[in-house]
Write an enzyme that holds these catalytic residues in place. Structure first.
Site: not given
Lengths: 342, 342
Positions: B133, B158, B160, B187, B189, B215, B240, B264, B316, B318
């Protein structure tokens, strides 16, 4: 540890007494026993049992899948059981044999690790209470059999209905009189129309019959009808024939169609049965577990699954009590309604 | 075998480089290690790791649950793990510690039977490929880090996003130029509005960027917004932050809101994570697995779960690659993007 052989064996059982449900009568039950053998000699056992009128499977046709199953499994590692379950999804037309093979795999896997199957499934408990079932009989025989079951100690009694509303109401109401402490599961096996089902349930309710589950009141494909009964009946409505796969279960959840699902390994295999447990719990839908015509070697599959997961409020695991067997082959003790895993 | 003690230990890690997502920046990560000890001396390990901006949990508060967890578990049999999972559902406010304890229980259970956790979960495979990421950085640093990751061998990257649509579009499009064979997970978020999210996705699509997952484009509670993005974006949309529990997952299924769920363990615990796998598979929703800030001892939880179930299309996993650790404590080998269980 690699799977080296799989054997199928057809076995024919007689019922102690002819057994009638709304879909038909049975005097015999033909099952297929499965043995999965590993390279180190460990053997895992399963049994496929189906009622043709419910799932369209016969023992003779299941037996013919032997080569197909060998092609899927021979040489595969039993420790990769998730992959094996994935590959066995191709047995979509024949969930009974899928169940037997999947359980035999888990049985061998558990022996490999010196574990009991119910521990593998979560080890929730080692004792279950089952109901016992009375088929569709005339009023006199219904009452006689309910009384006999009640005197044997059973406090959950299942009565098959679905052929004649008026008659069925009388059969259940009069049964209550000879079994005052019993709770009832009434199972129409799709035999009612939605309005008949509601009439039936309201009549029992007016007579204060303690019905804990009203199973499969209407045709399996009539999801709208199931929902109608659910919202117009005072008793919890359970899907049985309407739910074979996890996809069926999710569909009923999305349609708000039922209060309970009756999981049977023989309809879903072990893999979809696990999924349905998770789906139902997320949807706050209750669970019962039922059986087809399993003998003592087959009913143990559902016993281990139910005891391990602890997911079921009601257990309808009585088929082995109705079949004549040369010898008892369960790894459990039957004490009246109680099933105790050793 | 009975559980005789549970210990919690807070551990503080520094990130190699500050890590920024739309919700905030992090230079340190504080986790809680859990050890469940059995009467025979067997120890099972877990690690709780949470980002406060995502789950509202801090290590300091999780540590204070120690007595509560002891009250739930001490003296209980680890073989009854389904009961323990049931009782641990009371930790509903703190899924990270629930995850660590549940995994430690499974770890001890598996040691008891001389089994690897990934075998317990199904033994699907023993090798995974993870992405790596890049946080929210300026254009220059984004490209530099993407190139570095690509040169390390990662082919899933990935990035962000979620703070500035135009800027994010440029960051991803330019990243593609330095990593021609890479696929991207983007992603946000929760950082975009639904219309910004669609604008973002369409711009990347016009530039032929290979985005395999988009995501959490919008606010976690904006389920209608998630559905809007799903049906107006060319890329698969994943929930997520919108999915912590199995109830969240089922709700999104019922609302047709997503193509994928990012599971997760730290959001769901092991128990709800298992349920979400079953729900997603029944709903034909894709699965990826992600992490919070787990160290090598914590990321192994997700590695065993993912390898065992074989349920995830993208990994994912990492976080341990970004933390300074005194010593590596995983039971796996990290070879570039590949994670190999021993």
């Amino acid at each position: 540890m690699k799977i080296t052989s799989i054997s199928f064996k057809k076995t024919l059982y007689s019922y102690f007494e002819p057994f009638t449900i709304s879909l038909g009568s049975h005097e015999e039950q033909e099952n297929v026993e499965v043995c999965v053998k590993l390279k180190n000699g460990i053997e895992g056992y399963g049994e496929a049992s189906s009622l043709f009128v419910i799932s369209g499977e016969t023992a003779a046709m299941l037996e013919k899948l032997h080569q197909t199953v060998e092609d899927i499994l021979i040489g595969k590692d039993v420790e990769s059981y998730a992959n094996l379950f994935h590959d066995l999804q191709t047995l979509r037309a024949t969930p009974a044999i899928k169940a037997a093979i999947e359980f035999a795999i888990v049985d061998a896997f558990c022996k490999q690790f010196n574990m009991k199957p119910y521990q593998f499934f979560g080890g929730s408990k080692n004792t279950l209470e089952t109901d016992k079932t009375v088929g569709i009989e005339n009023l006199e025989n219904t009452i006689k059999k309910v009384k006999r079951i009640y005197d044997e100690g059973f406090r959950k009694i299942k009565i098959k209905v679905g052929r004649d509303v008026k008659n069925d109401i009388e059969r259940v109401v009069k049964s209550k009189e000879v079994s005052p402490q019993a709770s009832f599961i009434v199972d129409a096996n799709q035999g009612f129309t939605p309005k008949e089902a509601v009439e039936f349930a309201k009549a029992l309710y007016a007579e204060k019959v303690d019905v804990v589950i009203f199973e499969q009141p209407v045709n399996r494909y009539n999801i709208e009808g199931m929902r109608f009964v659910r919202f117009n009946s005072p008793y919890p409505v359970a899907a049985d024939e309407s739910v074979f796969t996890k996809y069926d279960a999710l569909k009923l959840v999305r349609e708000d169609a039922v209060d309970f699902i009756n999981i049977k390994l023989m309809k879903s295999g072990l893999s979809d049965a696990m999924s349905i447990v998770h789906i139902a719990q997320a949807a706050n839908i209750g669970l019962m577990i039922g059986c087809m015509g399993e003998s003592s070697i087959g009913i143990r599959q559902s016993i281990h699954f139910a005891a391990g997961t602890g997911a079921f409020l009601y257990h309808d695991l009585d088929s082995h009590l109705s079949l004549k067997e040369e010898s008892f082959r369960g790894d459990f003790v039957q004490d009246g309604p109680f099933i105790i895993l050793e």
